[in-house]
Write a protein that holds these residues in place. Structure first.
Motif, short mmCIF file in Angstrom:
data_model
loop_
_atom_site.label_atom_id
_atom_site.label_comp_id
_atom_site.label_asym_id
_atom_site.label_seq_id
_atom_site.Cartn_x
_atom_site.Cartn_y
_atom_site.Cartn_z
N THR A 9 -6.20 42.26 39.27
CA THR A 9 -6.74 43.31 38.63
C THR A 9 -5.83 44.11 38.05
O THR A 9 -4.62 44.72 38.59
CB THR A 9 -7.67 44.39 39.58
N ALA A 38 -12.80 50.71 39.36
CA ALA A 38 -13.48 49.85 38.15
C ALA A 38 -13.92 48.61 38.50
O ALA A 38 -14.93 48.33 37.86
CB ALA A 38 -12.44 49.96 37.06
N LEU A 39 -13.20 47.66 39.19
CA LEU A 39 -13.63 46.50 39.31
C LEU A 39 -14.92 46.39 40.24
O LEU A 39 -16.06 45.72 39.80
CB LEU A 39 -12.59 45.55 39.95
N GLU A 94 -17.36 48.71 40.15
CA GLU A 94 -18.34 49.23 39.00
C GLU A 94 -18.92 47.96 38.12
O GLU A 94 -20.03 47.72 37.89
CB GLU A 94 -17.81 50.50 38.31
N ARG A 95 -17.66 47.33 37.60
CA ARG A 95 -17.89 46.29 36.81
C ARG A 95 -18.82 45.09 37.43
O ARG A 95 -19.47 44.38 36.73
CB ARG A 95 -16.66 45.73 36.27
N THR A 96 -18.54 44.87 38.72
CA THR A 96 -19.27 43.57 39.37
C THR A 96 -20.49 44.19 40.23
O THR A 96 -21.04 43.46 40.56
CB THR A 96 -18.22 43.08 40.23
N ASP A 97 -20.83 45.40 39.96
CA ASP A 97 -21.74 46.00 40.77
C ASP A 97 -21.90 45.58 42.34
O ASP A 97 -22.87 45.24 42.88
CB ASP A 97 -23.33 45.70 40.21
#
Length: 174
Positions: free
Chosen positions: A103, A115-116, A118-121
């Motif tokens: 990342t 952030a990762l 959040e992006r991947t739920d």
């Protein structure tokens, strides 16, 4: 009642340290139905960060070239990828479905991990803790503390198990 779904991954921070290994082990045990994303943060621009300061004689050092910056960034990314893959291999050895993720970190590792997630739920974030407290934590910063502050999803902070000097429990008084 849990709102986690098995199709949601779990993000596990991994830097190769013993606390990070403990975090992988705990994630495998607690989230067996979830895919694990083993994440290692890396920082672009390191070539600029380590650039020497001009000396007092007035001669300046030249800035690194674009190619030199790219070469250092590629090396950093490759190193982070290898570390993340080692964490994913550990998770797979323990029976998990896991993938590695190097990342890119623009500010702090904690920001990149959140952030990762959040992006991947992600259903949760799992992170090891080195256990720095007091002045040391203020000086060095605490990635796990920042993740706890920033994340809008469950966070599990794993402390490495301490080994007992005496593996046998003390005898009970009768």
């Amino acid at each position: 009642m849990s709102d986690r779904r098995p199709d949601q991954p779990v993000v596990v921070a991994f830097d190769g340290s013993r606390p990070a290994r403990a975090a992988v082990e705990r994630a495998v045990a607690l989230f067996p139905e979830h895919r694990l994303i083993i994440a290692t943060a890396w920082e672009p621009g390191l070539a600029l960060a380590i650039m020497p300061i001009a000396d007092t004689t007035g001669f300046n050092y030249s800035s690194p070239s674009v190619d030199q910056i790219r070469m250092v960034d590629d090396a950093q990314h490759d190193h982070a990828s290898a570390i993340a893959e080692a964490g994913a291999a550990l998770a797979r050895e323990l029976g998990a479905v896991a993938e590695a993720d190097a990342t890119r970190e623009e500010l702090k590792a904690a920001d990149a991990l959140v952030a990762l997630a959040e992006r991947t739920d992600a259903a949760a974030i799992v992170i090891g803790s080195r256990g720095h407290g007091g002045a040391k934590a203020r000086l060095l910063g605490s990635t796990s503390r920042r993740v706890l502050h920033l994340a809008h999803r469950p966070v599990l902070v794993v402390r490495e198990a301490t080994r007992r000097l005496d593996p046998q429990p003390p005898p009970r008084e009768r």
